[in-house]
Design a protein around this motif. Structure first.
Motif, short mmCIF file in Angstrom:
data_model
loop_
_atom_site.label_atom_id
_atom_site.label_comp_id
_atom_site.label_asym_id
_atom_site.label_seq_id
_atom_site.Cartn_x
_atom_site.Cartn_y
_atom_site.Cartn_z
N ASP A 52 -25.08 18.41 102.60
CA ASP A 52 -26.29 18.84 103.30
C ASP A 52 -27.57 18.50 102.53
O ASP A 52 -28.66 18.52 103.10
N LYS A 53 -27.44 18.19 101.26
CA LYS A 53 -28.59 17.83 100.42
C LYS A 53 -28.64 16.33 100.13
O LYS A 53 -29.37 15.89 99.25
N THR A 54 -27.86 15.56 100.88
CA THR A 54 -27.63 14.15 100.55
C THR A 54 -28.18 13.21 101.61
O THR A 54 -28.06 13.48 102.81
N VAL A 55 -28.78 12.10 101.15
CA VAL A 55 -29.12 10.97 102.01
C VAL A 55 -28.38 9.74 101.48
O VAL A 55 -28.47 9.43 100.29
N VAL A 56 -27.66 9.06 102.36
CA VAL A 56 -26.99 7.81 102.03
C VAL A 56 -27.71 6.69 102.77
O VAL A 56 -27.89 6.77 104.00
N VAL A 57 -28.16 5.67 102.05
CA VAL A 57 -28.83 4.53 102.64
C VAL A 57 -27.95 3.30 102.44
O VAL A 57 -27.51 3.04 101.32
N VAL A 58 -27.70 2.56 103.51
CA VAL A 58 -26.87 1.36 103.44
C VAL A 58 -27.76 0.16 103.74
O VAL A 58 -28.39 0.10 104.81
N VAL A 59 -27.84 -0.78 102.80
CA VAL A 59 -28.72 -1.93 102.93
C VAL A 59 -27.96 -3.22 102.63
O VAL A 59 -26.85 -3.19 102.09
N THR A 60 -28.56 -4.36 102.97
CA THR A 60 -27.98 -5.67 102.69
C THR A 60 -29.10 -6.64 102.40
O THR A 60 -30.27 -6.35 102.69
N GLU A 61 -28.78 -7.82 101.84
CA GLU A 61 -29.84 -8.72 101.37
C GLU A 61 -30.62 -9.38 102.51
O GLU A 61 -31.80 -9.66 102.38
N PHE A 62 -29.98 -9.68 103.60
CA PHE A 62 -30.65 -10.18 104.80
C PHE A 62 -29.64 -10.14 105.95
O PHE A 62 -28.46 -9.87 105.74
N GLY A 63 -30.13 -10.39 107.18
CA GLY A 63 -29.25 -10.37 108.34
C GLY A 63 -28.59 -11.72 108.56
O GLY A 63 -28.50 -12.56 107.65
N ARG A 64 -28.12 -11.93 109.79
CA ARG A 64 -27.44 -13.18 110.12
C ARG A 64 -28.04 -13.76 111.40
O ARG A 64 -28.81 -13.10 112.09
N THR A 65 -27.71 -15.00 111.68
CA THR A 65 -28.30 -15.66 112.83
C THR A 65 -27.99 -14.92 114.12
O THR A 65 -26.92 -14.33 114.28
N ALA A 66 -28.94 -14.99 115.04
CA ALA A 66 -28.75 -14.34 116.33
C ALA A 66 -27.67 -15.04 117.15
O ALA A 66 -26.92 -14.39 117.89
N ARG A 67 -27.58 -16.35 117.02
CA ARG A 67 -26.60 -17.11 117.78
C ARG A 67 -25.32 -17.30 116.98
O ARG A 67 -25.36 -17.62 115.79
N ALA A 68 -24.18 -17.11 117.63
CA ALA A 68 -22.90 -17.40 116.98
C ALA A 68 -22.78 -18.90 116.73
O ALA A 68 -23.31 -19.72 117.49
N ASN A 69 -22.08 -19.27 115.66
CA ASN A 69 -21.88 -20.69 115.38
C ASN A 69 -20.59 -21.19 116.03
O ASN A 69 -19.91 -20.45 116.76
N GLY A 70 -20.21 -22.42 115.75
CA GLY A 70 -19.06 -23.02 116.41
C GLY A 70 -17.72 -22.59 115.88
O GLY A 70 -16.68 -23.00 116.41
N THR A 71 -17.70 -21.77 114.82
CA THR A 71 -16.43 -21.32 114.24
C THR A 71 -16.23 -19.81 114.39
O THR A 71 -15.49 -19.20 113.63
N GLY A 72 -16.90 -19.25 115.37
CA GLY A 72 -16.72 -17.82 115.63
C GLY A 72 -17.38 -16.94 114.59
O GLY A 72 -16.98 -15.78 114.43
N GLY A 73 -18.38 -17.46 113.90
CA GLY A 73 -19.09 -16.68 112.89
C GLY A 73 -20.58 -16.75 113.10
O GLY A 73 -21.08 -17.20 114.14
N THR A 74 -21.31 -16.32 112.09
CA THR A 74 -22.77 -16.38 112.09
C THR A 74 -23.21 -16.85 110.71
O THR A 74 -22.49 -16.69 109.72
#
Length: 372
Positions: free
Chosen positions: A272-294
């Motif tokens: 109840d006294k805790t805040v957890v923040v989850v972050v990452t270095e940057f996002g990923r492309t909006a469009r999927a690529n040709g190998t089922g990834g981003t």
């Protein structure tokens, strides 16, 4: 006893850090290394451009099993176990955020920018080689930052800076069984110094064997926060989903959810006294690529969890998926450092001017993310 513990599992240079501070508020920052796909984590299924960009397999929305949050965004199906936190008002998200880093999309540079809390857009010539965790501790009267354990001799960037820092690297393997560890925890439990040394040794053994996992890191952090620690960070690797993203990211999301729930269970009433923040270095492309990834992108998402969070909301200004950054990425509409600064101000009581001038240079301090 004042302690700062660092654990390195061979997957990054700053997996676990724990620092003491006065007061009862707890803060945990989880770093997702490899650039998490925020559009898959918190899916803007209400945006009509999403399906054309993502195809049939990524960001599937409620029709594909994702969990509706607010009629526009949905949570990835593999994060299902976090939905009770959302319903309880203990989970929120911040969409379309990023660090100031732009265009080069290097994991190493992006992680350095995240660790330093810097406003620099071009990592190779960072303005400050100190880490935001160290500078944050330096701003809290009575807080201490001592590196009591490390599996390597390098000083992690996130903990580098003006606050006192020491380093010890174990060189022996203990070969302890689970029964041995349980007995030693019982024997050493009454003495904080011995208890800390044991936990450090256990994590050292796991790290040297390549066995350190997010759940064990979270359990370790919870034990420290229930005792004297108040601030902690650790990392989860494996988010660079250039191919076959659907299967890989589901596994990673389950790991992240497990870590958050392990923190909740381990913290007990302290949650109840805790805040957890989850972050990452940057996002990923909006469009999927040709190998089922981003591929490497810009705008992404951050998570907020904990009993001290004003949950049940997706924060941030949604830019839409037709006006993409550089024609390829989710357009960032806010600096993730603004939200980190806001939490440190409202939750830990750090003065706003110190946060915007020293800890996260150039950041603004927003409000309303944590409970009063």
């Amino acid at each position: 006893m004042d302690n700062h513990i660092t654990c390195e599992g061979g997957l990054g240079d700053d997996l676990v850090h724990v620092a003491t501070a006065p007061g009862e508020a707890r803060l945990v920052v989880i770093n997702l290394r490899g650039a998490t796909d925020g559009l898959d984590a918190v899916q803007p299924y209400g945006d009509p451009a999403l399906r054309a960009l993502r195809g049939p397999d990524l960001s599937v929305g409620p029709e594909g099993g994702a969990f509706d949050l607010d009629g526009f965004f949905a949570l990835h199906p593999a994060l299902e176990t976090l939905m009770p936190l959302w319903r309880a008002g203990q989970l929120s998200f911040i969409h379309a955020v990023s660090t100031p880093y732009r265009d080069k999309r290097s994991h190493f540079d992006g992680q350095d920018l995240l660790a330093t809390g810097s406003a620099n857009r071009d990592r190779p010539d960072l303005d400050d080689r100190s880490g935001f965790l160290n500078r944050l501790v330096a701003c809290i009267p009575g807080a201490t930052l001592q590196l009591a354990w490390s599996s390597g001799a390098m000083r992690p960037l996130i903990a580098n800076g003006p606050a006192p820092f020491s380093n010890w690297s174990p060189t022996t393997q203990l070969g302890l069984t689970e029964a041995d560890i349980g007995l030693l925890r019982h024997v050493y439990g009454a003495d904080p110094g011995f208890a800390l040394a044991l936990e450090s040794a256990v994590l050292s053994e796991a790290a040297q064997g390549g066995k350190t996992a997010a759940r064990s890191d979270a359990a370790f952090v919870a034990r420290q926060l229930v005792a004297e620690a108040r601030i902690a960070t650790f990392s989860i690797d494996g988010w660079d989903t250039h191919a076959g993203q659907a299967g890989i990211i589901a596994s990673r999301f389950r790991q992240l959810a497990q870590a958050i729930l392990t923190l909740r269970d381990g913290l007990g009433p302290v949650w109840d006294k805790t805040v957890v923040v989850v972050v990452t270095e940057f996002g990923r492309t909006a469009r999927a690529n040709g190998t089922g990834g981003t591929d490497h992108g810009t705008g992404g998402v951050a998570f907020l969890a904990g009993g001290a969070v004003r949950g049940g909301k997706v924060h941030g200004r949604w830019p839409g998926l037709t006006d993409l950054y550089a024609g390829r990425d989710l357009m960032p509409t806010a600096d993730v450092r603004d939200y980190l600064a806001a939490i440190c101000h409202a939750h830990l009581g750090v003065p706003a001017d110190l946060l915007s001038n020293f800890v996260f240079p150039g950041a603004s301090v927003a409000c309303g993310l944590v409970a009063a």
